[in-house]
Design a protein around this motif. Sequence first.
Motif, PDB file in Angstrom:
ATOM      1  N   SER A  92       0.825  -1.201   0.000  1.00  0.00           N
ATOM      2  CA  SER A  92       0.000   0.000   0.000  1.00  0.00           C
ATOM      3  C   SER A  92       0.866   1.261   0.000  1.00  0.00           C
ATOM      4  N   GLY A  93       1.934   1.268   0.806  1.00  0.00           N
ATOM      5  CA  GLY A  93       2.817   2.424   0.886  1.00  0.00           C
ATOM      6  C   GLY A  93       3.500   2.739  -0.433  1.00  0.00           C
ATOM      7  N   LEU A  94       3.930   1.696  -1.154  1.00  0.00           N
ATOM      8  CA  LEU A  94       4.603   1.893  -2.441  1.00  0.00           C
ATOM      9  C   LEU A  94       3.643   2.449  -3.490  1.00  0.00           C
ATOM     10  N   VAL A  95       2.451   1.885  -3.564  1.00  0.00           N
ATOM     11  CA  VAL A  95       1.435   2.357  -4.505  1.00  0.00           C
ATOM     12  C   VAL A  95       1.074   3.812  -4.212  1.00  0.00           C
ATOM     13  N   THR A  96       0.896   4.118  -2.945  1.00  0.00           N
ATOM     14  CA  THR A  96       0.495   5.467  -2.540  1.00  0.00           C
ATOM     15  C   THR A  96       1.575   6.496  -2.827  1.00  0.00           C
ATOM     16  N   THR A  97       2.837   6.141  -2.588  1.00  0.00           N
ATOM     17  CA  THR A  97       3.950   7.063  -2.842  1.00  0.00           C
ATOM     18  C   THR A  97       4.012   7.453  -4.310  1.00  0.00           C
ATOM     19  N   ALA A  98       3.975   6.466  -5.185  1.00  0.00           N
ATOM     20  CA  ALA A  98       4.067   6.740  -6.623  1.00  0.00           C
ATOM     21  C   ALA A  98       2.896   7.589  -7.105  1.00  0.00           C
ATOM     22  N   ALA A  99       1.725   7.349  -6.581  1.00  0.00           N
ATOM     23  CA  ALA A  99       0.526   8.051  -7.057  1.00  0.00           C
ATOM     24  C   ALA A  99       0.407   9.469  -6.526  1.00  0.00           C
ATOM     25  N   SER A 100       0.892   9.704  -5.313  1.00  0.00           N
ATOM     26  CA  SER A 100       0.565  10.969  -4.639  1.00  0.00           C
ATOM     27  C   SER A 100       1.665  12.018  -4.633  1.00  0.00           C
ATOM     28  N   MET A 101       2.887  11.673  -5.035  1.00  0.00           N
ATOM     29  CA  MET A 101       3.982  12.637  -4.890  1.00  0.00           C
ATOM     30  C   MET A 101       3.797  13.938  -5.662  1.00  0.00           C
ATOM     31  N   PRO A 102       3.339  13.921  -6.933  1.00  0.00           N
ATOM     32  CA  PRO A 102       3.163  15.202  -7.636  1.00  0.00           C
ATOM     33  C   PRO A 102       2.191  16.152  -6.935  1.00  0.00           C
ATOM     34  N   VAL A 103       1.061  15.635  -6.446  1.00  0.00           N
ATOM     35  CA  VAL A 103       0.121  16.521  -5.752  1.00  0.00           C
ATOM     36  C   VAL A 103       0.657  16.921  -4.383  1.00  0.00           C
ATOM     37  N   ASP A 104       1.492  16.070  -3.793  1.00  0.00           N
ATOM     38  CA  ASP A 104       2.057  16.396  -2.494  1.00  0.00           C
ATOM     39  C   ASP A 104       3.068  17.541  -2.598  1.00  0.00           C
ATOM     40  N   ILE A 105       3.879  17.535  -3.658  1.00  0.00           N
ATOM     41  CA  ILE A 105       4.872  18.605  -3.808  1.00  0.00           C
ATOM     42  C   ILE A 105       4.177  19.931  -4.095  1.00  0.00           C
ATOM     43  N   ALA A 106       3.062  19.900  -4.838  1.00  0.00           N
ATOM     44  CA  ALA A 106       2.292  21.127  -5.096  1.00  0.00           C
ATOM     45  C   ALA A 106       1.717  21.661  -3.791  1.00  0.00           C
ATOM     46  N   LYS A 107       1.153  20.782  -2.989  1.00  0.00           N
ATOM     47  CA  LYS A 107       0.583  21.163  -1.697  1.00  0.00           C
ATOM     48  C   LYS A 107       1.646  21.759  -0.779  1.00  0.00           C
ATOM     49  N   THR A 108       2.800  21.100  -0.707  1.00  0.00           N
ATOM     50  CA  THR A 108       3.872  21.539   0.190  1.00  0.00           C
ATOM     51  C   THR A 108       4.369  22.931  -0.172  1.00  0.00           C
ATOM     52  N   ARG A 109       4.568  23.184  -1.456  1.00  0.00           N
ATOM     53  CA  ARG A 109       5.106  24.490  -1.873  1.00  0.00           C
ATOM     54  C   ARG A 109       4.086  25.614  -1.689  1.00  0.00           C
ATOM     55  N   ILE A 110       2.823  25.323  -1.927  1.00  0.00           N
ATOM     56  CA  ILE A 110       1.793  26.349  -1.728  1.00  0.00           C
ATOM     57  C   ILE A 110       1.693  26.719  -0.254  1.00  0.00           C
ATOM     58  N   GLN A 111       1.739  25.716   0.617  1.00  0.00           N
ATOM     59  CA  GLN A 111       1.588  25.990   2.041  1.00  0.00           C
ATOM     60  C   GLN A 111       2.812  26.668   2.644  1.00  0.00           C
ATOM     61  N   TRP A 119       8.806  13.953  -8.453  1.00  0.00           N
ATOM     62  CA  TRP A 119       9.004  12.854  -7.495  1.00  0.00           C
ATOM     63  C   TRP A 119      10.243  13.104  -6.642  1.00  0.00           C
ATOM     64  N   LYS A 120      10.616  14.401  -6.510  1.00  0.00           N
ATOM     65  CA  LYS A 120      11.743  14.768  -5.659  1.00  0.00           C
ATOM     66  C   LYS A 120      11.431  14.374  -4.219  1.00  0.00           C
ATOM     67  N   GLY A 121      12.408  13.724  -3.589  1.00  0.00           N
ATOM     68  CA  GLY A 121      12.182  13.265  -2.219  1.00  0.00           C
ATOM     69  C   GLY A 121      11.445  11.935  -2.164  1.00  0.00           C
ATOM     70  N   PHE A 122      11.484  11.158  -3.276  1.00  0.00           N
ATOM     71  CA  PHE A 122      10.764   9.875  -3.308  1.00  0.00           C
ATOM     72  C   PHE A 122      11.215   8.953  -2.177  1.00  0.00           C
ATOM     73  N   THR A 123      12.555   8.880  -1.976  1.00  0.00           N
ATOM     74  CA  THR A 123      13.094   7.969  -0.954  1.00  0.00           C
ATOM     75  C   THR A 123      12.605   8.329   0.447  1.00  0.00           C
ATOM     76  N   PRO A 124      12.808   9.607   0.903  1.00  0.00           N
ATOM     77  CA  PRO A 124      12.289   9.909   2.254  1.00  0.00           C
ATOM     78  C   PRO A 124      10.772   9.832   2.333  1.00  0.00           C
ATOM     79  N   TYR A 125      10.093  10.136   1.193  1.00  0.00           N
ATOM     80  CA  TYR A 125       8.631  10.061   1.192  1.00  0.00           C
ATOM     81  C   TYR A 125       8.193   8.618   1.435  1.00  0.00           C
ATOM     82  N   TYR A 126       8.820   7.674   0.698  1.00  0.00           N
ATOM     83  CA  TYR A 126       8.448   6.269   0.886  1.00  0.00           C
ATOM     84  C   TYR A 126       8.956   5.739   2.223  1.00  0.00           C
ATOM     85  N   MET A 127      10.177   6.175   2.613  1.00  0.00           N
ATOM     86  CA  MET A 127      10.717   5.763   3.910  1.00  0.00           C
ATOM     87  C   MET A 127       9.824   6.246   5.042  1.00  0.00           C
TER      88      MET A 127
END
Length: 307
Positions: A214-233, A264-272
């Motif tokens: 579940s964690g691997l599937v979620t990481t690959a799918a959600s990283m682009p929207v997560d980076i947009a969210k992080t930078r806006i906030q 997908w910058k930060g993929f490793t720490p995101y999945y870790m």
Amino acid sequence: MAGQEKTIPNGIKFLFGGLAGMGATCFVQPLDLVKNRMQVATSREHKTSFHVIRHIVQNEGMTALYSGLSAGLLRQATYTTTRLGIYTWLFEKASGPNGEPPNFLMKACLGMAAGVVGSFVGTPAEVSLIRMTSDGRLPPAERRNYKNVLDALVRMTREEGLFTLWRGAIPTMGRAMVVNAAQLASYSQAKQALLGTGYFRENIFLHFCASMISGLVTTAASMPVDIAKTRIQNMKMIDGKPEYKGAFDVLGSVIRKEGFFSLWKGFTPYYMRLGPHTVLTFIFLEQMNLMYKKHVLGDSSAKGGGL
């Protein structure tokens, strides 16, 4: 009536969801900090996760790895309590009369619904978390220096207005739809598929394997929207105007200036971070549900945790 007597009350489901998320956060907060630092970096100041960790320890001290823990715990107490509570409640409603689980598409829809509501409730804590974990990378004169999550919430409201607490709510809700559709549905589906092989039984090892998938599937799918969210906030006002117009502006800017795969910058720490957080959250949740069924509801034959 007998079936109703052995149902976990909705209030307890919400409580267990929050406690599971908060317990997991205590273990993975440093990884969340590393992920946020890498995502808000607009240059190549941090090449790898280990470079970020070394930089933080050398310049800010070991305890800085837990910067923003209070915000992280509040986020779990609001966001995870709501999303997991709603998901387990909807999952039970959508199950068949004999306990048959809903199909994958229904699980994904349940996850999206739970994620949207949970993310809206948890956005103020999310904004606080992003700012507190990113503060250390700013020059001393530009740091916000929030003392804790309550100080962050009060100061943001006083200095920038109440609606700042929901800055980035739309991309946060979009991310939550992707994350929860992927995470909750893939966990339930992976668990069901692993049980179907005949090599697994309902136990912690099954929950661990399903969580890692579940964690691997979620990481690959959600990283682009997560980076947009992080930078806006984390953005600041430049000459009275916001740094970004919206999520698509962030994505376009990242692709244009930093390259497509920077999404997908930060993929490793995101999945870790997401992998262990997913594992711990689901294991804690399943075990609390199981213990409640056995020791409170008196169902000695209970095997599964209810997801």
